[in-house]
Design a protein around this motif. Structure first.
Motif, mmCIF file in Angstrom:
data_model
loop_
_atom_site.group_PDB
_atom_site.id
_atom_site.type_symbol
_atom_site.label_atom_id
_atom_site.label_comp_id
_atom_site.label_asym_id
_atom_site.label_seq_id
_atom_site.Cartn_x
_atom_site.Cartn_y
_atom_site.Cartn_z
ATOM 1 N N GLY A 1 51.466 25.879 40.613
ATOM 2 C CA GLY A 1 50.032 26.088 40.712
ATOM 3 C C GLY A 1 49.666 27.534 40.965
ATOM 4 N N ALA A 2 50.422 28.191 41.835
ATOM 5 C CA ALA A 2 50.151 29.594 42.140
ATOM 6 C C ALA A 2 50.383 30.480 40.913
ATOM 7 C CB ALA A 2 51.033 30.057 43.301
ATOM 8 N N LEU A 3 51.430 30.194 40.156
ATOM 9 C CA LEU A 3 51.704 30.978 38.949
ATOM 10 C C LEU A 3 50.603 30.809 37.906
ATOM 11 C CD1 LEU A 3 55.559 30.492 38.424
ATOM 12 C CD2 LEU A 3 54.354 32.635 38.887
ATOM 13 N N VAL A 4 50.109 29.578 37.744
ATOM 14 C CA VAL A 4 49.025 29.330 36.781
ATOM 15 C C VAL A 4 47.803 30.163 37.140
ATOM 16 C CG1 VAL A 4 47.363 27.612 35.977
ATOM 17 C CG2 VAL A 4 49.793 27.038 36.087
ATOM 18 N N MET A 5 47.410 30.132 38.404
ATOM 19 C CA MET A 5 46.206 30.828 38.826
ATOM 20 C C MET A 5 46.376 32.345 38.805
ATOM 21 S SD MET A 5 45.100 28.250 41.944
ATOM 22 C CE MET A 5 43.558 29.067 42.304
ATOM 23 N N ALA A 6 47.451 32.826 39.389
ATOM 24 C CA ALA A 6 47.659 34.271 39.458
ATOM 25 C C ALA A 6 47.900 34.875 38.078
ATOM 26 C CB ALA A 6 48.846 34.581 40.382
ATOM 27 N N GLY A 7 48.725 34.206 37.265
ATOM 28 C CA GLY A 7 49.009 34.726 35.928
ATOM 29 C C GLY A 7 47.774 34.789 35.057
ATOM 30 N N THR A 8 46.924 33.756 35.140
ATOM 31 C CA THR A 8 45.715 33.746 34.324
ATOM 32 C C THR A 8 44.774 34.861 34.741
ATOM 33 O OG1 THR A 8 45.884 31.355 34.008
ATOM 34 C CG2 THR A 8 43.746 32.363 33.591
ATOM 35 N N ILE A 9 44.617 35.062 36.031
ATOM 36 C CA ILE A 9 43.740 36.135 36.500
ATOM 37 C C ILE A 9 44.232 37.486 36.006
ATOM 38 C CG2 ILE A 9 42.983 37.371 38.558
ATOM 39 C CD1 ILE A 9 42.908 34.631 39.982
ATOM 40 N N VAL A 10 45.536 37.711 36.079
ATOM 41 C CA VAL A 10 46.102 38.998 35.645
ATOM 42 C C VAL A 10 45.869 39.230 34.162
ATOM 43 C CG1 VAL A 10 48.265 40.255 35.269
ATOM 44 C CG2 VAL A 10 47.825 39.139 37.475
ATOM 45 N N PHE A 11 46.216 38.261 33.322
ATOM 46 C CA PHE A 11 46.098 38.459 31.875
ATOM 47 C C PHE A 11 44.649 38.396 31.399
ATOM 48 C CE2 PHE A 11 50.616 37.045 32.010
ATOM 49 C CZ PHE A 11 51.160 38.191 31.453
ATOM 50 N N ALA A 12 43.814 37.612 32.061
ATOM 51 C CA ALA A 12 42.407 37.533 31.658
ATOM 52 C C ALA A 12 41.667 38.831 31.932
ATOM 53 C CB ALA A 12 41.727 36.377 32.386
ATOM 54 N N ARG A 13 42.143 39.626 32.877
ATOM 55 C CA ARG A 13 41.491 40.902 33.211
ATOM 56 C C ARG A 13 41.942 42.037 32.309
ATOM 57 N NH1 ARG A 13 39.279 41.579 38.349
ATOM 58 N NH2 ARG A 13 40.165 43.672 38.473
ATOM 59 N N HIS A 14 42.874 41.768 31.390
ATOM 60 C CA HIS A 14 43.362 42.822 30.498
ATOM 61 C C HIS A 14 42.229 43.295 29.584
ATOM 62 C CE1 HIS A 14 45.744 44.841 27.392
ATOM 63 N NE2 HIS A 14 46.750 44.838 28.256
ATOM 64 N N PRO A 15 42.144 44.614 29.319
ATOM 65 C CA PRO A 15 41.058 45.134 28.469
ATOM 66 C C PRO A 15 40.972 44.477 27.099
ATOM 67 C CG PRO A 15 42.185 46.926 29.579
ATOM 68 C CD PRO A 15 42.964 45.700 29.887
ATOM 69 N N GLN A 16 42.104 44.065 26.519
ATOM 70 C CA GLN A 16 42.071 43.435 25.201
ATOM 71 C C GLN A 16 41.392 42.063 25.213
ATOM 72 O OE1 GLN A 16 45.771 43.374 22.978
ATOM 73 N NE2 GLN A 16 46.427 45.309 23.867
ATOM 74 N N MET A 17 41.224 41.483 26.388
ATOM 75 C CA MET A 17 40.588 40.177 26.501
ATOM 76 C C MET A 17 39.077 40.293 26.689
ATOM 77 S SD MET A 17 43.018 37.860 26.365
ATOM 78 C CE MET A 17 42.449 36.401 27.220
ATOM 79 N N ALA A 18 38.595 41.502 26.936
ATOM 80 C CA ALA A 18 37.192 41.680 27.323
ATOM 81 C C ALA A 18 36.225 41.266 26.234
ATOM 82 C CB ALA A 18 36.948 43.127 27.711
ATOM 83 N N ASP A 19 36.573 41.477 24.967
ATOM 84 C CA ASP A 19 35.643 41.223 23.868
ATOM 85 C C ASP A 19 35.761 39.835 23.255
ATOM 86 O OD1 ASP A 19 34.611 43.788 24.143
ATOM 87 O OD2 ASP A 19 36.092 44.645 22.777
ATOM 88 N N LEU A 20 36.712 39.033 23.710
ATOM 89 C CA LEU A 20 36.863 37.691 23.157
ATOM 90 C C LEU A 20 35.742 36.800 23.668
ATOM 91 C CD1 LEU A 20 40.701 37.025 23.352
ATOM 92 C CD2 LEU A 20 39.360 37.864 21.441
ATOM 93 N N GLN A 21 35.140 36.084 22.751
ATOM 94 C CA GLN A 21 33.984 35.268 23.080
ATOM 95 C C GLN A 21 34.256 33.787 22.823
ATOM 96 O OE1 GLN A 21 30.998 36.808 24.266
ATOM 97 N NE2 GLN A 21 32.409 38.548 24.348
ATOM 98 N N ARG A 22 33.480 32.976 23.511
ATOM 99 C CA ARG A 22 33.478 31.542 23.216
ATOM 100 C C ARG A 22 32.276 31.217 22.336
ATOM 101 N NH1 ARG A 22 32.930 28.199 28.203
ATOM 102 N NH2 ARG A 22 33.702 26.519 26.874
ATOM 103 N N ARG A 23 32.461 30.315 21.414
ATOM 104 C CA ARG A 23 31.332 29.882 20.579
ATOM 105 C C ARG A 23 30.518 28.842 21.330
ATOM 106 N NH1 ARG A 23 35.063 30.273 16.137
ATOM 107 N NH2 ARG A 23 35.614 28.085 16.357
#
Length: 237
Positions: free
Chosen positions: A215-237
């Motif tokens: 559980g800790a890896l899921v939460m921490a890993g997602t926060i780290v990778f979601a904050r990457h600059p390449q993720m900033a422009d991805l949008q949801r429809r």
């Protein structure tokens, strides 16, 4: 209208790395459930259907109620993810991934804490394992809905059958072009590594530690990778 993440044709590297990390946590959860929950699959429902069939015909060592619990909880988690994904939320994919990881990781952590409670009791709590199975399977059902919406090829994070088929059928040996083989191989390797790590952790520290770590890896890993600059422009429809 169904709301689903919009992922460009070339999946950004941070998203690929996140899905590979989640694949490793699948291996850990599988180790926790199969070794610590009396041979129950909480990430892969095919195994539960097969084991339920064995139990239904009276095969020894298989418990129908456990598999039914896992199947129903998995479906409930998937329904929950579908409902949340259709709520009016900010359009950023990174925001949705963090929300999803909070729910999934939270369920795994609660399952781990409840396992810790069960382990601390002098006498086993009757039917206590059902709650752990339900929470863990619910978390993985939630995960599967989220990843399914992403539609990233060869990275389902939970099932390897099609991935391994692709490795063989698209290989040079099969007169294929060998495209995307590194990602497929990485997915297999990450689930293998996660399962090995989960088994070692469970044997040495117990079920609770394995679920809490997952559980800790899921939460921490997602926060780290979601904050990457390449993720900033991805949008949801």
């Amino acid at each position: 209208m169904t709301i689903a993440p919009s992922v460009p044709l070339k999946t950004p590297a941070p998203l690929v790395r996140l899905l590979l990390l989640l694949s490793a946590t699948t291996g850990m959860v599988d180790a926790a459930s199969i070794l610590g929950m009396d041979k129950v699959f909480t990430a892969n429902m095919t195994g539960n259907v097969v084991f339920a069939a064995f139990a239904a015909v009276g095969a020894e060592g298989f418990h129908l109620a456990y598999y039914v619990t896992a199947l129903l909880a998995f479906m409930a988690g998937a329904v929950l993810a579908g409902r949340i994904s259709r709520l009016e939320r900010p359009a950023r994919l990174s925001h949705w991934l963090v929300v999803a990881a909070t729910v999934e990781g939270g369920m795994l952590i609660i399952a781990g804490l409840f396992s810790l409670f069960l382990e601390s009791r002098p006498a086993p709590l009757v039917d206590g394992l059902y709650a752990v199975i339900a929470l863990t399977a619910g978390a993985m059902g939630f995960r599967n809905t989220v990843v399914r919406q992403l539609k990233v090829p060869d990275l389902s994070t939970t099932v390897l059958t099609l991935t391994i088929t692709g490795i063989a059928s698209d290989s040079r040996l099969a007169a294929g072009d060998g495209a995307n083989q590194s990602t497929r191989l990485a997915a297999v390797a990450m689930i293998f590594a996660g399962a090995a790590a989960g088994a070692v952790l469970l044997i040495s520290c117990g079920l609770a530690a394995t679920l809490l770590t997952s559980g800790a890896l899921v939460m921490a890993g997602t926060i780290v990778f979601a904050r990457h600059p390449q993720m900033a422009d991805l949008q949801r429809r």
